[in-house]
Design a protein around this motif. Structure first.
Motif, PDB file in Angstrom:
ATOM      1  N   ALA A   1       0.826  -1.314  -0.023  1.00  0.00           N
ATOM      2  CA  ALA A   1       0.018   0.051   0.001  1.00  0.00           C
ATOM      3  C   ALA A   1       0.821   1.094   0.093  1.00  0.00           C
ATOM      4  CB  ALA A   1      -0.996  -0.051   1.238  1.00  0.00           C
ATOM      5  N   ARG A   2       2.036   1.261   0.724  1.00  0.00           N
ATOM      6  CA  ARG A   2       2.894   2.353   0.854  1.00  0.00           C
ATOM      7  C   ARG A   2       3.516   2.614  -0.638  1.00  0.00           C
ATOM      8  NH1 ARG A   2       5.710   2.688   6.069  1.00  0.00           N
ATOM      9  NH2 ARG A   2       5.593   0.559   7.151  1.00  0.00           N
ATOM     10  N   MET A   3       3.333   1.719  -1.687  1.00  0.00           N
ATOM     11  CA  MET A   3       3.899   1.925  -3.009  1.00  0.00           C
ATOM     12  C   MET A   3       2.684   2.098  -3.965  1.00  0.00           C
ATOM     13  SD  MET A   3       6.530  -0.893  -3.175  1.00  0.00           S
ATOM     14  CE  MET A   3       7.471  -0.552  -4.550  1.00  0.00           C
ATOM     15  N   GLY A   4       1.548   2.355  -3.208  1.00  0.00           N
ATOM     16  CA  GLY A   4       0.250   2.767  -4.268  1.00  0.00           C
ATOM     17  C   GLY A   4      -0.611   1.282  -4.571  1.00  0.00           C
ATOM     18  N   ALA A   5      -0.232   0.191  -4.112  1.00  0.00           N
ATOM     19  CA  ALA A   5      -1.124  -0.785  -4.556  1.00  0.00           C
ATOM     20  C   ALA A   5      -2.541  -0.514  -3.711  1.00  0.00           C
ATOM     21  CB  ALA A   5      -0.432  -1.991  -4.149  1.00  0.00           C
ATOM     22  N   ASN A   6      -3.727  -1.136  -4.291  1.00  0.00           N
ATOM     23  CA  ASN A   6      -4.860  -1.376  -3.683  1.00  0.00           C
ATOM     24  C   ASN A   6      -5.372  -2.413  -3.304  1.00  0.00           C
ATOM     25  OD1 ASN A   6      -7.418  -0.692  -2.995  1.00  0.00           O
ATOM     26  ND2 ASN A   6      -7.917   0.671  -5.045  1.00  0.00           N
ATOM     27  N   VAL A   7      -5.042  -2.875  -1.976  1.00  0.00           N
ATOM     28  CA  VAL A   7      -5.372  -4.363  -1.720  1.00  0.00           C
ATOM     29  C   VAL A   7      -6.323  -4.226  -0.601  1.00  0.00           C
ATOM     30  CG1 VAL A   7      -4.390  -6.385  -1.099  1.00  0.00           C
ATOM     31  CG2 VAL A   7      -3.149  -5.128  -2.507  1.00  0.00           C
ATOM     32  N   ASN A   8      -7.426  -4.746  -0.637  1.00  0.00           N
ATOM     33  CA  ASN A   8      -8.428  -5.012   0.772  1.00  0.00           C
ATOM     34  C   ASN A   8      -8.253  -6.319   1.281  1.00  0.00           C
ATOM     35  OD1 ASN A   8      -9.622  -2.112   0.658  1.00  0.00           O
ATOM     36  ND2 ASN A   8     -10.079  -2.832  -1.370  1.00  0.00           N
ATOM     37  N   VAL A   9      -8.071  -6.660   2.575  1.00  0.00           N
ATOM     38  CA  VAL A   9      -8.110  -7.653   3.052  1.00  0.00           C
ATOM     39  C   VAL A   9      -9.472  -8.085   3.872  1.00  0.00           C
ATOM     40  CG1 VAL A   9      -6.734  -9.355   4.989  1.00  0.00           C
ATOM     41  CG2 VAL A   9      -5.454  -7.441   3.665  1.00  0.00           C
ATOM     42  N   GLN A  10      -9.992  -9.093   3.676  1.00  0.00           N
ATOM     43  CA  GLN A  10     -10.962  -9.637   4.626  1.00  0.00           C
ATOM     44  C   GLN A  10     -10.793 -10.940   4.792  1.00  0.00           C
ATOM     45  OE1 GLN A  10     -14.803  -8.839   2.520  1.00  0.00           O
ATOM     46  NE2 GLN A  10     -14.474  -6.622   2.855  1.00  0.00           N
ATOM     47  N   GLY A  11     -10.626 -11.118   6.035  1.00  0.00           N
ATOM     48  CA  GLY A  11     -10.224 -12.472   6.544  1.00  0.00           C
ATOM     49  C   GLY A  11      -9.023 -13.057   5.901  1.00  0.00           C
ATOM     50  N   ASN A  12      -9.092 -14.219   5.455  1.00  0.00           N
ATOM     51  CA  ASN A  12      -8.135 -14.769   4.500  1.00  0.00           C
ATOM     52  C   ASN A  12      -8.037 -14.607   3.102  1.00  0.00           C
ATOM     53  OD1 ASN A  12     -10.238 -16.520   3.779  1.00  0.00           O
ATOM     54  ND2 ASN A  12      -9.086 -18.537   4.086  1.00  0.00           N
ATOM     55  N   THR A  13      -8.976 -13.459   2.578  1.00  0.00           N
ATOM     56  CA  THR A  13      -8.987 -13.367   1.372  1.00  0.00           C
ATOM     57  C   THR A  13      -8.602 -11.806   0.978  1.00  0.00           C
ATOM     58  OG1 THR A  13     -10.812 -14.820   1.102  1.00  0.00           O
ATOM     59  CG2 THR A  13     -10.613 -13.174  -0.507  1.00  0.00           C
ATOM     60  N   CYS A  14      -7.916 -11.549  -0.088  1.00  0.00           N
ATOM     61  CA  CYS A  14      -7.639 -10.130  -0.334  1.00  0.00           C
ATOM     62  C   CYS A  14      -8.148  -9.968  -1.886  1.00  0.00           C
ATOM     63  CB  CYS A  14      -5.762 -10.008  -0.687  1.00  0.00           C
ATOM     64  SG  CYS A  14      -5.145  -9.949   0.987  1.00  0.00           S
ATOM     65  N   VAL A  15      -8.624  -8.654  -1.987  1.00  0.00           N
ATOM     66  CA  VAL A  15      -8.952  -8.098  -3.133  1.00  0.00           C
ATOM     67  C   VAL A  15      -7.998  -7.141  -3.472  1.00  0.00           C
ATOM     68  CG1 VAL A  15     -11.123  -7.048  -4.531  1.00  0.00           C
ATOM     69  CG2 VAL A  15     -11.543  -8.503  -2.270  1.00  0.00           C
ATOM     70  N   ILE A  16      -7.709  -7.313  -4.742  1.00  0.00           N
ATOM     71  CA  ILE A  16      -6.587  -6.444  -5.397  1.00  0.00           C
ATOM     72  C   ILE A  16      -7.103  -5.799  -6.622  1.00  0.00           C
ATOM     73  CG2 ILE A  16      -4.033  -6.562  -6.222  1.00  0.00           C
ATOM     74  CD1 ILE A  16      -4.459  -9.515  -4.989  1.00  0.00           C
ATOM     75  N   ILE A  17      -7.215  -4.511  -6.542  1.00  0.00           N
ATOM     76  CA  ILE A  17      -7.466  -3.626  -7.621  1.00  0.00           C
ATOM     77  C   ILE A  17      -6.445  -3.282  -8.506  1.00  0.00           C
ATOM     78  CG2 ILE A  17      -8.953  -1.691  -8.344  1.00  0.00           C
ATOM     79  CD1 ILE A  17     -10.514  -2.267  -5.663  1.00  0.00           C
TER      80      ILE A  17
END
Ligand code: UD1
Length: 422
Positions: free
Chosen positions: A344-360
Protein backbone atom coordinates in the motif's frame (compact mmCIF):
# COMPACT_ATOMS: atom_id res chain seq x y z
CA UNK A 1 8.54 3.52 10.13
CA UNK A 2 10.99 0.66 9.76
CA UNK A 3 14.00 0.54 11.99
CA UNK A 4 16.93 1.57 9.83
CA UNK A 5 19.79 1.42 12.33
CA UNK A 6 22.05 -1.52 11.54
CA UNK A 7 19.48 -3.05 9.15
CA UNK A 8 20.69 -4.27 5.84
CA UNK A 9 18.51 -2.93 3.06
CA UNK A 10 18.14 -3.38 -0.67
CA UNK A 11 17.77 -0.42 -3.00
CA UNK A 12 15.87 -0.83 -6.24
CA UNK A 13 15.55 1.65 -9.08
CA UNK A 14 12.60 0.41 -11.06
CA UNK A 15 11.45 0.44 -14.65
CA UNK A 16 14.14 -1.75 -16.33
CA UNK A 17 12.65 -4.66 -18.30
CA UNK A 18 14.52 -7.75 -17.18
CA UNK A 19 16.27 -9.73 -19.87
CA UNK A 20 18.86 -12.50 -19.98
CA UNK A 21 19.34 -15.81 -18.20
CA UNK A 22 19.23 -16.76 -14.54
CA UNK A 23 20.36 -20.04 -12.98
CA UNK A 24 18.27 -21.43 -10.15
CA UNK A 25 19.94 -22.58 -6.88
CA UNK A 26 19.31 -25.67 -4.75
CA UNK A 27 16.00 -25.96 -2.92
CA UNK A 28 16.07 -24.48 0.60
CA UNK A 29 12.92 -26.23 1.77
CA UNK A 30 14.34 -29.57 0.67
CA UNK A 31 17.79 -28.87 2.11
CA UNK A 32 16.60 -28.07 5.66
CA UNK A 33 14.98 -31.47 6.47
CA UNK A 34 17.74 -33.31 4.56
CA UNK A 35 20.38 -31.63 6.75
CA UNK A 36 18.48 -32.86 9.80
CA UNK A 37 18.18 -36.34 8.27
CA UNK A 38 22.00 -36.52 8.19
CA UNK A 39 21.68 -37.10 11.97
CA UNK A 40 20.17 -40.52 11.23
CA UNK A 41 23.53 -42.09 10.41
CA UNK A 42 27.15 -42.34 11.54
CA UNK A 43 28.21 -42.44 7.90
CA UNK A 44 29.66 -39.59 5.83
CA UNK A 45 27.10 -37.46 4.03
CA UNK A 46 27.88 -35.18 1.08
CA UNK A 47 25.18 -32.81 -0.09
CA UNK A 48 25.67 -31.09 -3.46
CA UNK A 49 23.92 -28.02 -4.89
CA UNK A 50 23.46 -26.71 -1.34
CA UNK A 51 22.38 -23.05 -1.48
CA UNK A 52 24.46 -20.63 0.61
CA UNK A 53 21.60 -19.07 2.60
CA UNK A 54 21.37 -17.83 6.17
CA UNK A 55 18.78 -20.53 7.02
CA UNK A 56 21.14 -23.22 5.72
CA UNK A 57 24.08 -21.80 7.70
CA UNK A 58 21.87 -21.72 10.80
CA UNK A 59 20.84 -25.36 10.36
CA UNK A 60 24.52 -26.22 10.00
CA UNK A 61 25.15 -24.51 13.35
CA UNK A 62 22.30 -26.52 14.90
CA UNK A 63 24.03 -29.74 13.74
CA UNK A 64 27.47 -28.50 14.89
CA UNK A 65 26.09 -27.70 18.34
CA UNK A 66 24.73 -31.24 18.65
CA UNK A 67 28.26 -32.54 18.03
CA UNK A 68 28.18 -33.26 14.28
CA UNK A 69 31.20 -32.37 12.12
CA UNK A 70 30.35 -30.29 9.06
CA UNK A 71 32.07 -28.44 6.24
CA UNK A 72 30.47 -26.11 3.70
CA UNK A 73 32.37 -24.95 0.67
CA UNK A 74 31.35 -23.96 -2.82
CA UNK A 75 27.84 -25.44 -2.66
CA UNK A 76 28.95 -28.73 -1.07
CA UNK A 77 28.06 -29.53 2.54
CA UNK A 78 29.60 -32.53 4.27
CA UNK A 79 28.23 -33.88 7.53
CA UNK A 80 29.35 -36.60 9.85
CA UNK A 81 27.07 -37.17 12.85
CA UNK A 82 28.97 -40.08 14.45
CA UNK A 83 30.01 -38.08 17.51
CA UNK A 84 26.71 -36.38 18.27
CA UNK A 85 26.57 -36.08 22.05
CA UNK A 86 23.90 -33.44 22.68
CA UNK A 87 20.23 -33.92 22.06
CA UNK A 88 18.87 -30.44 22.68
CA UNK A 89 18.34 -27.49 20.32
CA UNK A 90 18.96 -24.09 21.90
CA UNK A 91 16.10 -21.60 22.28
CA UNK A 92 18.00 -19.00 20.22
CA UNK A 93 18.17 -21.41 17.27
CA UNK A 94 14.51 -22.38 17.40
CA UNK A 95 13.53 -18.76 17.80
CA UNK A 96 15.48 -17.75 14.72
CA UNK A 97 14.44 -20.66 12.55
CA UNK A 98 11.44 -22.88 13.10
CA UNK A 99 12.90 -25.55 10.81
CA UNK A 100 15.18 -26.42 13.79
CA UNK A 101 12.20 -28.61 14.81
CA UNK A 102 13.30 -31.05 12.08
CA UNK A 103 16.05 -32.45 14.31
CA UNK A 104 13.65 -33.95 16.88
CA UNK A 105 12.54 -36.88 14.66
CA UNK A 106 16.04 -38.10 13.74
CA UNK A 107 17.49 -37.48 17.24
CA UNK A 108 14.71 -39.44 18.90
CA UNK A 109 14.97 -42.30 16.41
CA UNK A 110 18.75 -42.68 16.69
CA UNK A 111 19.46 -41.76 20.33
CA UNK A 112 16.10 -42.23 22.07
CA UNK A 113 16.04 -38.63 23.30
CA UNK A 114 15.30 -35.19 21.84
CA UNK A 115 14.82 -31.90 23.63
CA UNK A 116 13.70 -28.66 22.01
CA UNK A 117 12.03 -25.41 23.01
CA UNK A 118 8.50 -25.05 21.70
CA UNK A 119 8.63 -22.90 18.56
CA UNK A 120 6.81 -19.63 19.10
CA UNK A 121 4.60 -17.83 16.63
CA UNK A 122 5.91 -15.89 13.67
CA UNK A 123 4.82 -13.23 11.20
CA UNK A 124 2.89 -15.64 8.96
CA UNK A 125 0.80 -17.43 11.57
CA UNK A 126 0.75 -19.34 14.84
CA UNK A 127 2.61 -22.33 13.31
CA UNK A 128 1.91 -25.11 15.82
CA UNK A 129 3.86 -28.42 15.96
CA UNK A 130 1.19 -30.63 17.52
CA UNK A 131 1.10 -33.00 14.50
CA UNK A 132 4.84 -33.65 14.84
CA UNK A 133 4.64 -34.34 18.57
CA UNK A 134 1.43 -36.40 18.51
CA UNK A 135 2.89 -38.66 15.82
CA UNK A 136 6.11 -39.25 17.77
CA UNK A 137 4.11 -40.02 20.90
CA UNK A 138 1.98 -42.48 18.90
CA UNK A 139 5.21 -44.12 17.79
CA UNK A 140 6.13 -44.73 21.44
CA UNK A 141 7.82 -41.56 22.73
CA UNK A 142 7.00 -40.15 26.14
CA UNK A 143 6.60 -36.39 26.25
CA UNK A 144 7.16 -34.03 29.15
CA UNK A 145 7.30 -30.24 29.24
CA UNK A 146 9.82 -28.40 31.31
CA UNK A 147 10.10 -24.59 31.42
CA UNK A 148 8.94 -24.08 27.80
CA UNK A 149 10.92 -27.01 26.39
CA UNK A 150 9.66 -30.39 25.31
CA UNK A 151 11.49 -33.55 26.23
CA UNK A 152 10.84 -36.64 24.13
CA UNK A 153 12.21 -40.03 25.08
CA UNK A 154 11.80 -43.62 23.93
CA UNK A 155 13.55 -46.98 24.10
CA UNK A 156 12.70 -47.74 20.47
CA UNK A 157 10.19 -46.04 18.18
CA UNK A 158 7.60 -48.35 16.63
CA UNK A 159 6.01 -47.97 13.21
CA UNK A 160 2.39 -46.79 13.25
CA UNK A 161 -0.40 -45.76 10.90
CA UNK A 162 -0.59 -41.96 11.23
CA UNK A 163 -3.30 -39.79 9.74
CA UNK A 164 -2.53 -36.06 9.46
CA UNK A 165 -5.52 -33.70 9.82
CA UNK A 166 -3.74 -31.40 7.34
CA UNK A 167 -0.96 -32.40 4.90
CA UNK A 168 1.72 -30.61 6.92
CA UNK A 169 5.13 -30.47 5.24
CA UNK A 170 7.01 -30.23 8.53
CA UNK A 171 5.16 -33.07 10.25
CA UNK A 172 5.42 -35.35 7.19
CA UNK A 173 9.20 -34.79 7.09
CA UNK A 174 9.70 -35.33 10.82
CA UNK A 175 7.65 -38.54 10.82
CA UNK A 176 9.50 -39.90 7.75
CA UNK A 177 12.86 -39.33 9.45
CA UNK A 178 11.76 -40.87 12.75
CA UNK A 179 10.18 -43.83 10.95
CA UNK A 180 13.35 -44.56 8.97
CA UNK A 181 14.98 -46.08 12.10
CA UNK A 182 11.80 -47.26 13.85
CA UNK A 183 10.80 -50.88 14.36
CA UNK A 184 8.29 -51.94 11.72
CA UNK A 185 6.42 -49.94 9.12
CA UNK A 186 4.95 -46.46 9.43
CA UNK A 187 2.22 -45.30 7.08
CA UNK A 188 1.48 -41.57 6.82
CA UNK A 189 -1.99 -40.85 5.46
CA UNK A 190 -2.90 -37.42 4.10
CA UNK A 191 0.84 -36.78 3.83
CA UNK A 192 2.31 -33.65 2.24
CA UNK A 193 3.15 -34.15 -1.46
CA UNK A 194 5.56 -31.20 -1.87
CA UNK A 195 8.69 -31.55 -4.06
CA UNK A 196 10.81 -31.16 -0.91
CA UNK A 197 9.13 -34.23 0.62
CA UNK A 198 10.03 -36.19 -2.50
CA UNK A 199 13.64 -35.01 -2.25
CA UNK A 200 13.79 -36.03 1.42
CA UNK A 201 12.50 -39.49 0.43
CA UNK A 202 15.25 -39.79 -2.21
CA UNK A 203 17.83 -38.84 0.39
CA UNK A 204 16.52 -41.35 2.96
CA UNK A 205 16.60 -44.05 0.28
CA UNK A 206 20.16 -43.11 -0.67
CA UNK A 207 21.30 -43.74 2.94
CA UNK A 208 19.62 -47.15 2.95
CA UNK A 209 16.10 -46.28 4.14
CA UNK A 210 12.94 -47.81 2.70
CA UNK A 211 10.37 -45.21 1.65
CA UNK A 212 7.48 -45.65 -0.75
CA UNK A 213 4.83 -43.29 -2.05
CA UNK A 214 6.55 -39.92 -1.48
CA UNK A 215 4.82 -37.40 -3.75
CA UNK A 216 1.42 -39.04 -3.09
CA UNK A 217 -0.96 -38.74 -0.14
CA UNK A 218 0.15 -42.04 1.39
CA UNK A 219 3.79 -42.59 2.29
CA UNK A 220 5.04 -45.80 3.87
CA UNK A 221 8.39 -46.12 5.58
CA UNK A 222 9.79 -49.46 6.62
CA UNK A 223 12.23 -48.96 9.46
CA UNK A 224 15.76 -50.40 9.27
CA UNK A 225 18.30 -51.02 12.04
CA UNK A 226 21.05 -48.82 10.63
CA UNK A 227 21.55 -46.25 7.87
CA UNK A 228 24.77 -45.46 6.02
CA UNK A 229 26.55 -42.52 4.40
CA UNK A 230 25.78 -41.28 0.88
CA UNK A 231 26.06 -38.40 -1.53
CA UNK A 232 22.96 -36.52 -2.67
CA UNK A 233 22.22 -33.52 -4.90
CA UNK A 234 19.48 -31.03 -3.96
CA UNK A 235 16.63 -30.45 -6.41
CA UNK A 236 16.27 -26.89 -7.80
CA UNK A 237 14.30 -24.35 -5.79
CA UNK A 238 10.82 -24.05 -7.32
CA UNK A 239 9.98 -20.94 -5.28
CA UNK A 240 13.14 -19.12 -6.33
CA UNK A 241 12.30 -20.04 -9.94
CA UNK A 242 8.71 -18.82 -9.50
CA UNK A 243 9.98 -15.56 -7.99
CA UNK A 244 12.18 -14.87 -11.04
CA UNK A 245 9.30 -15.76 -13.34
CA UNK A 246 7.13 -13.22 -11.50
CA UNK A 247 10.00 -10.69 -11.73
CA UNK A 248 10.04 -11.11 -15.52
CA UNK A 249 6.27 -10.70 -15.62
CA UNK A 250 6.13 -7.60 -13.41
CA UNK A 251 8.82 -5.81 -15.46
CA UNK A 252 7.26 -7.00 -18.74
CA UNK A 253 10.67 -8.52 -19.37
CA UNK A 254 11.99 -11.48 -21.35
CA UNK A 255 14.13 -13.97 -19.43
CA UNK A 256 15.21 -17.58 -19.41
CA UNK A 257 14.99 -19.37 -16.05
CA UNK A 258 17.56 -22.15 -16.19
CA UNK A 259 17.99 -25.41 -14.29
CA UNK A 260 14.41 -25.99 -13.14
CA UNK A 261 12.27 -29.08 -12.59
CA UNK A 262 9.20 -28.28 -14.67
CA UNK A 263 6.81 -30.60 -12.83
CA UNK A 264 7.40 -28.68 -9.57
CA UNK A 265 6.44 -25.41 -11.25
CA UNK A 266 3.15 -26.49 -12.83
CA UNK A 267 0.76 -24.41 -10.63
CA UNK A 268 2.93 -21.28 -11.02
CA UNK A 269 3.24 -21.72 -14.80
CA UNK A 270 -0.53 -22.18 -15.18
CA UNK A 271 -1.41 -19.06 -13.18
CA UNK A 272 1.18 -16.83 -14.87
CA UNK A 273 -0.05 -17.95 -18.30
CA UNK A 274 -3.65 -17.32 -17.24
CA UNK A 275 -2.81 -13.67 -16.60
CA UNK A 276 -1.18 -13.30 -20.01
CA UNK A 277 2.50 -14.13 -19.46
CA UNK A 278 4.03 -16.19 -22.27
CA UNK A 279 5.94 -19.23 -20.99
CA UNK A 280 7.75 -21.68 -23.22
CA UNK A 281 9.23 -24.85 -21.80
CA UNK A 282 12.53 -26.13 -23.09
CA UNK A 283 14.14 -29.10 -21.34
CA UNK A 284 15.17 -27.76 -17.92
CA UNK A 285 14.57 -24.11 -18.73
CA UNK A 286 11.62 -21.76 -19.08
CA UNK A 287 11.45 -18.76 -21.37
CA UNK A 288 9.23 -16.17 -19.67
CA UNK A 289 7.98 -13.11 -21.56
CA UNK A 290 5.83 -10.51 -19.83
CA UNK A 291 3.05 -8.62 -21.59
CA UNK A 292 2.25 -4.93 -21.16
CA UNK A 293 -1.37 -5.58 -20.19
CA UNK A 294 -1.84 -8.37 -17.64
CA UNK A 295 -5.23 -9.91 -16.83
CA UNK A 296 -6.45 -10.24 -13.23
CA UNK A 297 -6.48 -13.67 -11.52
CA UNK A 298 -8.19 -15.70 -8.81
CA UNK A 299 -5.69 -17.66 -6.73
CA UNK A 300 -6.23 -19.97 -3.75
CA UNK A 301 -3.12 -21.18 -1.94
CA UNK A 302 -3.20 -24.89 -1.17
CA UNK A 303 -0.84 -27.73 -0.31
CA UNK A 304 1.04 -29.14 -3.32
CA UNK A 305 0.00 -29.67 -6.12
CA UNK A 306 -2.12 -26.59 -5.40
CA UNK A 307 -0.76 -23.06 -5.67
CA UNK A 308 2.10 -22.61 -3.13
CA UNK A 309 1.65 -20.20 -0.24
CA UNK A 310 5.33 -19.29 -0.69
CA UNK A 311 4.45 -17.58 -4.01
CA UNK A 312 1.43 -15.68 -2.67
CA UNK A 313 3.17 -12.35 -1.80
CA UNK A 314 5.07 -12.23 -5.13
CA UNK A 315 1.83 -12.87 -7.05
CA UNK A 316 0.12 -10.13 -5.07
CA UNK A 317 2.82 -7.65 -6.14
CA UNK A 318 2.37 -8.77 -9.75
CA UNK A 319 -1.43 -8.57 -9.67
CA UNK A 320 -1.18 -5.04 -8.26
CA UNK A 321 0.01 -4.14 -11.76
CA UNK A 322 -2.68 -6.12 -13.68
CA UNK A 323 -5.77 -4.51 -15.25
CA UNK A 324 -8.84 -5.33 -13.17
CA UNK A 325 -9.73 -6.98 -9.88
CA UNK A 326 -7.87 -10.05 -8.62
CA UNK A 327 -8.69 -12.23 -5.62
CA UNK A 328 -6.19 -14.18 -3.51
CA UNK A 329 -7.41 -16.61 -0.86
CA UNK A 330 -4.76 -17.84 1.61
CA UNK A 331 -5.72 -21.21 3.10
CA UNK A 332 -2.35 -22.39 4.49
CA UNK A 333 -1.27 -19.48 6.75
CA UNK A 334 -4.13 -17.35 8.05
CA UNK A 335 -2.04 -14.22 8.80
CA UNK A 336 0.20 -14.20 5.79
CA UNK A 337 -0.79 -10.72 4.63
CA UNK A 338 1.78 -8.50 6.35
CA UNK A 339 3.02 -7.37 2.92
CA UNK A 340 -0.35 -5.78 2.10
CA UNK A 341 0.41 -2.68 4.17
CA UNK A 342 3.88 -2.46 2.61
CA UNK A 343 2.49 -2.72 -0.94
CA UNK A 344 0.00 0.00 0.00
CA UNK A 345 2.94 2.35 0.68
CA UNK A 346 3.80 1.91 -3.00
CA UNK A 347 0.29 2.73 -4.15
CA UNK A 348 -1.14 -0.79 -4.44
CA UNK A 349 -4.86 -1.09 -3.76
CA UNK A 350 -5.44 -4.26 -1.72
CA UNK A 351 -8.29 -4.94 0.69
CA UNK A 352 -8.06 -7.77 3.21
CA UNK A 353 -11.16 -9.60 4.43
CA UNK A 354 -10.33 -12.56 6.65
CA UNK A 355 -8.13 -14.90 4.62
CA UNK A 356 -9.00 -13.23 1.31
CA UNK A 357 -7.48 -10.23 -0.46
CA UNK A 358 -9.10 -8.19 -3.19
CA UNK A 359 -6.48 -6.50 -5.37
CA UNK A 360 -7.53 -3.67 -7.63
CA UNK A 361 -4.86 -3.32 -10.32
CA UNK A 362 -3.17 0.03 -10.52
CA UNK A 363 -1.52 1.81 -13.46
CA UNK A 364 1.79 2.46 -11.76
CA UNK A 365 3.43 1.59 -8.43
CA UNK A 366 5.53 4.31 -6.80
CA UNK A 367 8.94 3.69 -5.30
CA UNK A 368 8.90 3.99 -1.48
CA UNK A 369 10.59 2.95 1.74
CA UNK A 370 9.14 -0.44 2.71
CA UNK A 371 9.87 -3.37 5.03
CA UNK A 372 10.47 -7.04 4.20
CA UNK A 373 8.11 -8.43 6.84
CA UNK A 374 9.14 -12.03 6.10
CA UNK A 375 11.15 -13.93 3.49
CA UNK A 376 8.66 -14.15 0.62
CA UNK A 377 7.11 -10.78 1.47
CA UNK A 378 10.61 -9.32 1.10
CA UNK A 379 10.97 -10.81 -2.37
CA UNK A 380 7.55 -9.38 -3.26
CA UNK A 381 8.67 -5.90 -2.22
CA UNK A 382 11.79 -6.11 -4.39
CA UNK A 383 9.58 -7.21 -7.31
CA UNK A 384 7.22 -4.29 -6.70
CA UNK A 385 10.28 -2.00 -6.61
CA UNK A 386 11.41 -3.34 -10.00
CA UNK A 387 8.11 -2.24 -11.53
CA UNK A 388 7.80 1.04 -9.63
CA UNK A 389 8.59 4.55 -10.73
CA UNK A 390 11.46 5.98 -8.69
CA UNK A 391 13.65 4.42 -6.01
CA UNK A 392 12.49 1.81 -3.47
CA UNK A 393 14.35 0.87 -0.30
CA UNK A 394 13.47 -2.54 1.19
CA UNK A 395 14.49 -2.69 4.87
CA UNK A 396 15.10 -5.94 6.79
CA UNK A 397 16.80 -7.51 3.77
CA UNK A 398 18.11 -10.16 6.18
CA UNK A 399 14.71 -11.84 5.74
CA UNK A 400 15.43 -12.16 2.01
CA UNK A 401 18.86 -13.68 2.68
CA UNK A 402 17.15 -16.60 4.42
CA UNK A 403 15.88 -17.95 1.12
CA UNK A 404 17.44 -16.28 -1.94
CA UNK A 405 21.05 -16.96 -2.84
CA UNK A 406 22.81 -13.88 -4.31
CA UNK A 407 19.42 -12.29 -5.04
CA UNK A 408 20.65 -8.82 -6.02
CA UNK A 409 23.52 -10.26 -8.06
CA UNK A 410 21.15 -12.51 -10.01
CA UNK A 411 18.76 -9.61 -10.61
CA UNK A 412 21.62 -7.37 -11.74
CA UNK A 413 22.59 -10.11 -14.19
CA UNK A 414 19.14 -9.60 -15.72
CA UNK A 415 19.69 -5.85 -16.05
CA UNK A 416 17.98 -4.66 -12.85
CA UNK A 417 19.32 -1.70 -10.90
CA UNK A 418 19.47 -3.35 -7.46
CA UNK A 419 22.12 -2.64 -4.84
CA UNK A 420 22.78 -3.23 -1.17
CA UNK A 421 24.43 -0.22 0.47
CA UNK A 422 27.12 -1.12 3.01
C1 UD1 B 1 4.43 -24.44 5.08
C2 UD1 B 1 4.06 -24.74 3.65
C3 UD1 B 1 5.34 -24.91 2.90
C4 UD1 B 1 6.12 -23.59 3.04
C5 UD1 B 1 6.32 -23.18 4.51
C6 UD1 B 1 6.89 -21.79 4.69
C7 UD1 B 1 2.12 -26.05 2.86
C8 UD1 B 1 1.31 -27.26 3.07
N1 UD1 B 1 3.21 -25.93 3.66
O1 UD1 B 1 5.29 -25.52 5.53
O2 UD1 B 1 5.09 -25.20 1.54
O3 UD1 B 1 7.38 -23.71 2.43
O4 UD1 B 1 5.07 -23.19 5.17
O5 UD1 B 1 6.04 -20.84 4.18
O6 UD1 B 1 1.86 -25.25 2.01
N2 UD1 B 1 -0.12 -27.34 11.27
C9 UD1 B 1 -0.69 -27.70 12.47
N3 UD1 B 1 0.04 -28.48 13.33
C10 UD1 B 1 1.29 -28.91 13.02
C11 UD1 B 1 1.87 -28.54 11.80
C12 UD1 B 1 1.14 -27.74 10.94
O7 UD1 B 1 -1.82 -27.33 12.77
O8 UD1 B 1 1.90 -29.63 13.83
C13 UD1 B 1 -0.87 -26.48 10.33
C14 UD1 B 1 -0.31 -25.08 10.29
O9 UD1 B 1 -0.88 -24.25 11.25
C15 UD1 B 1 -0.63 -24.64 8.88
C16 UD1 B 1 -0.55 -25.91 8.08
O10 UD1 B 1 -0.70 -26.98 9.01
O11 UD1 B 1 -1.94 -24.12 8.79
C17 UD1 B 1 0.72 -26.07 7.24
O12 UD1 B 1 1.78 -26.35 8.07
P1 UD1 B 1 3.13 -27.04 7.55
O13 UD1 B 1 2.97 -27.54 6.16
O14 UD1 B 1 3.58 -27.98 8.60
O15 UD1 B 1 4.09 -25.83 7.59
P2 UD1 B 1 5.51 -25.79 7.09
O16 UD1 B 1 6.19 -27.11 7.17
O17 UD1 B 1 6.14 -24.61 7.74
Amino acid sequence: MPKTNGDSCIQVNGSARLKGEVKISGNKNAALPILAAALLTEGDITLNNMPNLSDIRLMRTVLDELGAKTTFDNGVMTINARDVNKYETRFEMMNQMRASIYVIGPLLARFGVARAPLPGGCAIGSRPVDFHINALVRMGATLTFDHGSMDLRCAKLRGQRIYLDFPSVGATANIMMAAALAEGTTVIENAAEEPHIQDLAWFIKSIGGRVNGAGTKTISIEGVAKLHGASHTMIPDNIEAGTFMAAAAITRGNISVEGVQLKDLRPIIVKLMECGVSIKEHKNALKVVGRKKLDPLKITTLPHPGFPTDMQPQMMALLSTAEGVSIIKETVWENRFMHVAELARMGANVNVQGNTCVIIGTQQLNGSKVVATDLRAGAAMVLAGLAAEGPTTVYRADHIDRGYERFEEKLRGLGADVTRPE
